[in-house]
Design an enzyme around this catalytic site. Sequence first.
Site, PDB file in Angstrom:
ATOM      1  N   PRO A  80      -4.985  -1.054  -1.149  1.00  0.00           N
ATOM      2  CG  PRO A  80      -4.802  -3.270  -1.931  1.00  0.00           C
ATOM      3  CD  PRO A  80      -4.403  -1.849  -2.252  1.00  0.00           C
ATOM      4  CE1 TYR A 132      -3.640 -10.854   0.266  1.00  0.00           C
ATOM      5  CE2 TYR A 132      -5.223 -10.185   1.954  1.00  0.00           C
ATOM      6  CZ  TYR A 132      -3.982 -10.056   1.350  1.00  0.00           C
ATOM      7  OH  TYR A 132      -3.087  -9.146   1.828  1.00  0.00           O
ATOM      8  CE  LYS A 230      -1.228  -4.109  -3.238  1.00  0.00           C
ATOM      9  NZ  LYS A 230      -0.867  -4.903  -2.054  1.00  0.00           N
TER      10      LYS A 230
HETATM   11  C1  FNR Z   1      -1.314  -3.686   3.600  1.00  0.00           C
HETATM   12  N1  FNR Z   1      -1.268  -4.152   2.282  1.00  0.00           N
HETATM   13  C2  FNR Z   1      -2.260  -4.990   1.828  1.00  0.00           C
HETATM   14  N2  FNR Z   1      -2.270  -5.405   0.536  1.00  0.00           N
HETATM   15  C3  FNR Z   1      -3.255  -6.198   0.073  1.00  0.00           C
HETATM   16  O1  FNR Z   1      -3.232  -6.542  -1.095  1.00  0.00           O
HETATM   17  N3  FNR Z   1      -4.277  -6.571   0.902  1.00  0.00           N
HETATM   18  C4  FNR Z   1      -4.347  -6.191   2.194  1.00  0.00           C
HETATM   19  O2  FNR Z   1      -5.283  -6.528   2.906  1.00  0.00           O
HETATM   20  C5  FNR Z   1      -3.294  -5.390   2.700  1.00  0.00           C
HETATM   21  N4  FNR Z   1      -3.292  -5.001   4.005  1.00  0.00           N
HETATM   22  C6  FNR Z   1      -2.345  -4.139   4.457  1.00  0.00           C
HETATM   23  C7  FNR Z   1      -2.426  -3.678   5.763  1.00  0.00           C
HETATM   24  C8  FNR Z   1      -1.492  -2.732   6.220  1.00  0.00           C
HETATM   25  C9  FNR Z   1      -1.608  -2.247   7.623  1.00  0.00           C
HETATM   26  C10 FNR Z   1      -0.490  -2.255   5.346  1.00  0.00           C
HETATM   27  C11 FNR Z   1       0.492  -1.229   5.789  1.00  0.00           C
HETATM   28  C12 FNR Z   1      -0.402  -2.744   4.070  1.00  0.00           C
HETATM   29  C13 FNR Z   1      -0.223  -3.673   1.355  1.00  0.00           C
HETATM   30  C14 FNR Z   1      -0.678  -2.396   0.649  1.00  0.00           C
HETATM   31  O3  FNR Z   1      -1.655  -2.647  -0.302  1.00  0.00           O
HETATM   32  C15 FNR Z   1       0.495  -1.709  -0.076  1.00  0.00           C
HETATM   33  O4  FNR Z   1       1.136  -2.646  -0.917  1.00  0.00           O
HETATM   34  C16 FNR Z   1       1.512  -1.073   0.845  1.00  0.00           C
HETATM   35  O5  FNR Z   1       0.904  -0.561   2.000  1.00  0.00           O
HETATM   36  C17 FNR Z   1       2.256   0.040   0.127  1.00  0.00           C
HETATM   37  O6  FNR Z   1       3.279   0.547   0.897  1.00  0.00           O
HETATM   38  P1  FNR Z   1       3.154   1.881   1.813  1.00  0.00           P
HETATM   39  O7  FNR Z   1       2.437   2.937   1.005  1.00  0.00           O
HETATM   40  O8  FNR Z   1       2.414   1.475   3.030  1.00  0.00           O
HETATM   41  O9  FNR Z   1       4.586   2.210   2.061  1.00  0.00           O
END
Ligand code: FNR
Length: 362
Positions: A80, A132, A230
């Site tokens: 996500p 969230y 998560k």
């Molecule tokens: C995220 N991530 C994230 N997680 C979540 O639970 N809700 C969210 O809205 C978001 N938004 C989000 C935006 C952006 C721009 C990034 C890069 C990340 C975290 C995401 O789910 C995940 O944990 C990480 O992106 C995994 O790492 P990598 O693959 O980006 O290295």
Amino acid sequence: LMADEIVSVNEFQVLAKQALPKMYYDFYAGGAEDEHTLKKNVQEFQRIILLPRVLVDVSNIALSTNILGYNISAPIMIAPTAVHKLAHPEGELATARAAAACNTIMILSFSASCSVEEVAASCDAVRFFQLYVYKRREIAINLVQRAEKSGYKAIVLTSDTPRLGRREADIKNKMIVPQLKNLEGLMSAEVASDKGSNLEAYANETFDPSLCWRDIAWLKSITNLPVLIKGILTREDATKAMEVGAAGIIVSNHGGRQLDYTPATISVLEEVVQAVGRKVPVLLDGGVRRGTDVFKALALGAQAVLVGRPVIYGLAAKGEAGVRKVIHMLKDELELTMALAGCPSVKAISRSHVRTDRDRLQ
Ligand code: FNR
């Protein structure tokens, strides 16, 4: 560099940087504070060595696997991530179509720029919904019920965000997050911010920092869907997640965007898997950029990985086709890795196919 010349996932980051305004690129690429964890997520994969077995019949490689009863074509899912329309005008609809085309699971972000209903209507991929919990709990109830009604198959509660991590690039760029589509009519994104990014102010007004383990029972009481947690990084929290009845765990440090100096996810995976003891699936995200990374995570006990930034980079560079290409490249690399390591199926990938720092100490 052109999209059709791309041979590895990392090259999409270069294209995304070319395609995006600096403010948005920095928002996607950046992490918290010193970005120590952001870098470690990638570097710690590189410390793990593969131990192949030779003279195994690898004429057929089966990548498919099953997550919570859903068959997917490979153990590679879509993490996500927020507001895909800042990367591409089709936003999450393009990402979801790519997930469907690749026969994998997309976890739609709470903070998406398309609504749960729009994404559900646009594709028949198996979808999970990431939640969230805001101070106004009725918003969580509303979203969970809408997700369930629209055919999402699980709720993924993100547990590492009682407040927003300090992302300095966003502060410098005065990054403004647009109105979140899922919250239209429920609340406005308007949070006073004269100087700088509205991200932190918005999050601090909205996220419920009192959310705790007891609340998992509440969350389970408002839905029939399985609830995954998560953001687990320790054996203690993995044990607690089992005690409160989590249907799965995602080992994650939010891609290094929340608490800096947390460990790389791959370095704590094994201890979490041991604490969970095969009772529920353990997934991992953070720094997965190669098929060998997927292989390493599986060898250390993950059932699948999630990919965050590479999906956004593919989307920014080439829309749906870019996301498809990212998933395909990772799948192709995983398939080749399995062939060269002597693992004809996902189940054949075992602990004895990798060597970690811990092994060297023993
Ligand atoms: C995220 N991530 C994230 N997680 C979540 O639970 N809700 C969210 O809205 C978001 N938004 C989000 C935006 C952006 C721009 C990034 C890069 C990340 C975290 C995401 O789910 C995940 O944990 C990480 O992106 C995994 O790492 P990598 O693959 O980006 O290295």
